[in-house]
Design an enzyme around this catalytic site. Structure first.
Site, mmCIF file in Angstrom:
data_model
loop_
_atom_site.group_PDB
_atom_site.id
_atom_site.type_symbol
_atom_site.label_atom_id
_atom_site.label_comp_id
_atom_site.label_asym_id
_atom_site.label_seq_id
_atom_site.Cartn_x
_atom_site.Cartn_y
_atom_site.Cartn_z
ATOM 1 N N SER A 17 0.731 -1.262 0.040
ATOM 2 C CA SER A 17 0.035 -0.040 -0.050
ATOM 3 C C SER A 17 0.845 1.354 -0.167
ATOM 4 O O SER A 17 0.345 2.457 0.299
ATOM 5 C CB SER A 17 -0.796 0.128 1.052
ATOM 6 N N GLY A 56 -5.081 0.335 5.497
ATOM 7 C CA GLY A 56 -5.687 -0.260 7.002
ATOM 8 C C GLY A 56 -7.096 0.571 7.208
ATOM 9 O O GLY A 56 -7.752 -0.236 8.086
ATOM 10 N N CYS A 58 2.344 -6.567 2.260
ATOM 11 C CA CYS A 58 1.314 -5.647 3.065
ATOM 12 C C CYS A 58 0.293 -6.485 3.968
ATOM 13 O O CYS A 58 -0.294 -7.645 3.487
ATOM 14 C CB CYS A 58 0.561 -4.917 2.065
ATOM 15 N N CYS A 74 2.750 -4.512 10.274
ATOM 16 C CA CYS A 74 2.660 -3.574 9.173
ATOM 17 C C CYS A 74 4.081 -3.517 8.791
ATOM 18 O O CYS A 74 5.006 -3.291 9.344
ATOM 19 C CB CYS A 74 1.956 -2.135 9.733
#
Length: 259
Positions: A11, A43, A73, A183
């Site tokens: 992302s 997210g 991701c 993350c």
């Protein structure tokens, strides 16, 4: 043997932490990285939006002749990898928070997980927690604002430090001894995390495990590149080229691409 590139998407720029681990383990592999910074962060998006973005990224990587796709991701993996595997006839490697090693190693019986809302609310994440966290306190924290600051090039800023102090406070009060980074942007926070956390708290991310799994899948599918000629590593972003270049900190070919 295959000289086609490994495709990697995230992302934004965070998945470069995974790229670096793959590069270290598989130096002869060509790679092609997509930073979907225009749509970051994933997210905060719905599951349907995350699936649609992941399909878009996958189609682009396949069009560029990638032989395997690393979904670098956590949010995309936990929300979309099943759909990707159902739709596309290409090997995928995903990434999810490293709950298992933290849960098996904790001495204080308390671990912290810092991740996006999309990851923490996913079915795959909850299955992992249920599987490995019996008799262990798991303190989950949504890292609101972290990805946006990193994408703006403000990774080690005072604003970031203030956010982390707020997010880590309840974990420290619960006496965690492991912090799981959920993350791929978050490994770039390591200097601040080491400054804020006590020495006994160990930090775990999934980068090396993903690199090992990538190699295993290549071997399994007879796709390893064993040539030692010049290796090509391409990077494409629909965000700011300079920020991606800065986080790579190496003379790679970085291009703007609208996708």
């Amino acid at each position: 043997m295959s000289t086609q590139p490994i495709g990697i998407f995230d992302s934004g720029i965070g998945g470069t932490s995974i790229f670096k681990e793959i590069k270290a383990l598989l130096p002869h592999e060509h790679t092609l990285y997509l930073a979907d910074s225009f749509n970051a962060p994933y997210g905060n998006k719905s599951k349907d939006e995350i699936i649609a973005l992941s399909i878009k990224n996958t189609k682009l990587l396949i069009s560029k002749d990638c032989k395997l796709i690393v979904v670098a991701c956590n949010t995309a993996t936990t929300n979309a990898i099943k759909e990707l595997r159902d739709l596309f006839d290409i090997p995928f490697v995903g990434i999810e928070p490293a709950i298992k090693p933290a849960a098996l190693s904790t001495q204080t019986k308390a671990i912290g997980i810092l991740a996006t809302k999309g990851t923490l609310s996913s079915e795959l994440f909850h299955k992992s927690v249920d599987l490995y966290s019996e008799n262990i306190k798991v303190i989950e924290q949504v890292g609101n604002g972290i990805v946006s600051l990193i994408e703006e090039g403000r990774t080690l800023s005072e604003d970031m430090k203030s956010l982390l102090q707020i997010y880590l406070k309840p974990m420290l009060e619960a006496n965690i001894d492991y912090l799981v980074l959920g993350c791929t942007h978050y490994p770039y926070l390591m200097p601040l995390l080491l400054e804020i956390l006590p020495e006994h708290v160990k930090i775990i991310d999934s980068g090396q495990a993903v690199a090992r799994q990538t190699k295993a899948v290549l071997v399994q599918n007879q796709l390893l590149n064993e040539q030692t000629s010049t290796v090509k590593n391409e990077f494409y972003t629909n965000g700011t080229v300079a920020i991606l270049k800065a986080i790579l900190d190496a003379p790679y070919d970085v291009n703007y691409l609208k996708f």
